[in-house]
Design a protein around this motif. Sequence first.
Motif, PDB file in Angstrom:
ATOM      1  N   LYS A  65      11.909  14.176  -4.295  1.00 15.25           N
ATOM      2  CA  LYS A  65      11.648  13.020  -5.134  1.00 15.25           C
ATOM      3  C   LYS A  65      12.046  11.730  -4.423  1.00 15.25           C
ATOM      4  N   LEU A  88       9.331  10.772  -1.980  1.00 19.33           N
ATOM      5  CA  LEU A  88       8.165  10.252  -2.685  1.00 19.33           C
ATOM      6  C   LEU A  88       8.408   8.832  -3.173  1.00 19.33           C
ATOM      7  N   TRP A  89       9.590   8.593  -3.752  1.00 20.80           N
ATOM      8  CA  TRP A  89       9.899   7.240  -4.226  1.00 20.80           C
ATOM      9  C   TRP A  89      10.016   6.264  -3.063  1.00 20.80           C
ATOM     10  N   LEU A 125       6.512   5.374  -2.099  1.00 20.33           N
ATOM     11  CA  LEU A 125       5.891   4.484  -3.075  1.00 20.33           C
ATOM     12  C   LEU A 125       6.515   3.090  -3.057  1.00 20.33           C
ATOM     13  N   PHE A 152      -1.846   6.375  -3.176  1.00 24.56           N
ATOM     14  CA  PHE A 152      -0.820   7.196  -3.834  1.00 24.56           C
ATOM     15  C   PHE A 152      -0.956   7.132  -5.353  1.00 24.56           C
ATOM     16  N   GLY A 153      -1.279   5.975  -5.888  1.00 24.22           N
ATOM     17  CA  GLY A 153      -1.479   5.862  -7.333  1.00 24.22           C
ATOM     18  C   GLY A 153      -2.652   6.701  -7.802  1.00 24.22           C
ATOM     19  N   LEU A 165      -1.728  10.304  -7.711  1.00 21.53           N
ATOM     20  CA  LEU A 165      -0.832  10.616  -8.816  1.00 21.53           C
ATOM     21  C   LEU A 165      -1.612  10.782 -10.120  1.00 21.53           C
ATOM     22  N   ILE A 206      -2.040  14.233 -12.318  1.00 17.01           N
ATOM     23  CA  ILE A 206      -1.697  14.330 -13.738  1.00 17.01           C
ATOM     24  C   ILE A 206      -2.878  14.891 -14.532  1.00 17.01           C
TER      25      ILE A 206
END
Length: 148
Positions: free
Chosen positions: A2, A5-6, A9, A45-46, A49, A53
């Motif tokens: 995580k 990934l953060w 981003l 990346f957005g 994501l 989802i």
Amino acid sequence: MKRVLWALLALPISVMAAEPVATTAAVAAPVVNSGIAGQLTQLVFGLLLVLGIIFFLAWLLRRVQQAGPAGKGQVIELIGSRALGPRDRLMLVQVGNEQILLGLSPGTITALHVLKEPVPVPSTSEKATPDFAQQLLKILGKDQKDTK
């Protein structure tokens, strides 16, 4: 995982927030390009994501629907159906030991007749092979029993 990934981003955001040092035009040009590259990276990346989802929710929906009641435990069973027109059809439904003939049209379902004696239903355990499929199997030299 995580944290990585953060960090990925947050990198484009930190690049866009930093003010370029205007010493020379040659030095300032890469900073502007990295800002665009940062924006594109953030956009990709957005998008990934959001797609992730969507696929996760579709998978979850399928799993929840499969957890519902099994088809064999149903009280109401569809015996047969016949189209009368593009929007109208007849359906024979079995509820317990009774069979009901229903008329379906857009917006309405009408019980047409309740059968006193149930219509015998042919067993579906033996599949009928179409004539073309039988001929193809003969040409290929395969036995029908091998196709199960």
